[in-house]
Design an enzyme around this catalytic site. Sequence first.
Site: not given
Lengths: 197, 197
Positions: A11-13
């Site tokens: 999920a981490s940009t």
Amino acid sequence: MPRIDFWYEFASTYSYITAMRIANVAAEEGVVVRWRPFLLGPIFKELGWNDSPFNIYPAKGRYMWHDFARVCDEEGLPLQLPPVRFPQNGVKAARLALAGEADGWTAAFTRAVFTANYAEQRDISDDGTLRDILSGIDVDPDAAFEAANAPANKEALFAQVDEAKARGIFGAPSFTVGDELFWGNDRLEAALRWAKG
Amino acid sequence: MPRIDFWYEFASTYSYITAMRIANVAAEEGVVVRWRPFLLGPIFKELGWNDSPFNIYPAKGRYMWHDFARVCDEEGLPLQLPPVRFPQNGVKAARLALAGEADGWTAAFTRAVFTANYAEQRDISDDGTLRDILSGIDVDPDAAFEAANAPANKEALFAQVDEAKARGIFGAPSFTVGDELFWGNDRLEAALRWAKG
């Protein structure tokens, strides 16, 4: 050969940016990368956060989205924000990525999932998306899902999260070289220098 | 000549590193620096924090202190942790730094205060410490304190904090180039590139 562990959450940009560049940068430096998918959710919960800090703290969130787009642009990476609420649920993808270690497709799968999330506006918690991605890297989706959903593999993901916690990891991407921890895409080069002694 | 605004808080660890290196790095790039002391306290309060996030979130704090020492070492900067509880109160120092803009001693004063805090284990909220620092850079302490404590200067510091908030600043060091915001010592080079267009 020196080694670096790359800890990421789907999920981490900023993990997207690192995932797309780490193989080349590490190869140039002669450093081996071990890909370590994990989950930030359980770690954030212990910090008292039931959501991404980028949603909880609007000023941080506004800055992050702007900065993320700026860095993607600098790196020449395509960016189309996901159609579903940030952060996407990356549990299934993390299980698959972990299962892929035995057969060596974790890196290719990880890059494809991040691309699906941040460049192709796809829902990475959807089985169909994940099956398409697996087929696209010549991995049999049925076999991969079976390996991912095996109790031992689910346990292994919990253990990976526990190891991340024990190492003091509180965000993604993070890098470890032995017990030395580095946090953030910006610190990849420092971590590689450390790995080379 | 291109210009960058450097926003810093005297209690901030990474602001120390930036304060000690920005003049040289910016000069090499031909970029003018405007030094913008401000206060993080009022901004953190709006985020619901009554203390530094490095104290509120122990994993972040442990990492920060380790990383801070590592980066100081890389930069060849002396580091002796302060004798008083982190974060130190930098309000008086910020007022003085702002008052120094008119006579051009803000940068020299700022470097000396950060050195007092992080390399000399001094209490930067203490009038005696601040008077010593002023004398050390050939500024008359009485005149400086009078200028710092003038109502218009106190107001100017509030206005500086309000401007920081309006610009979306939520941490230090930060850099602005026009309306473009960069956060973190690691992003100084990116901000300078932006300033040069």
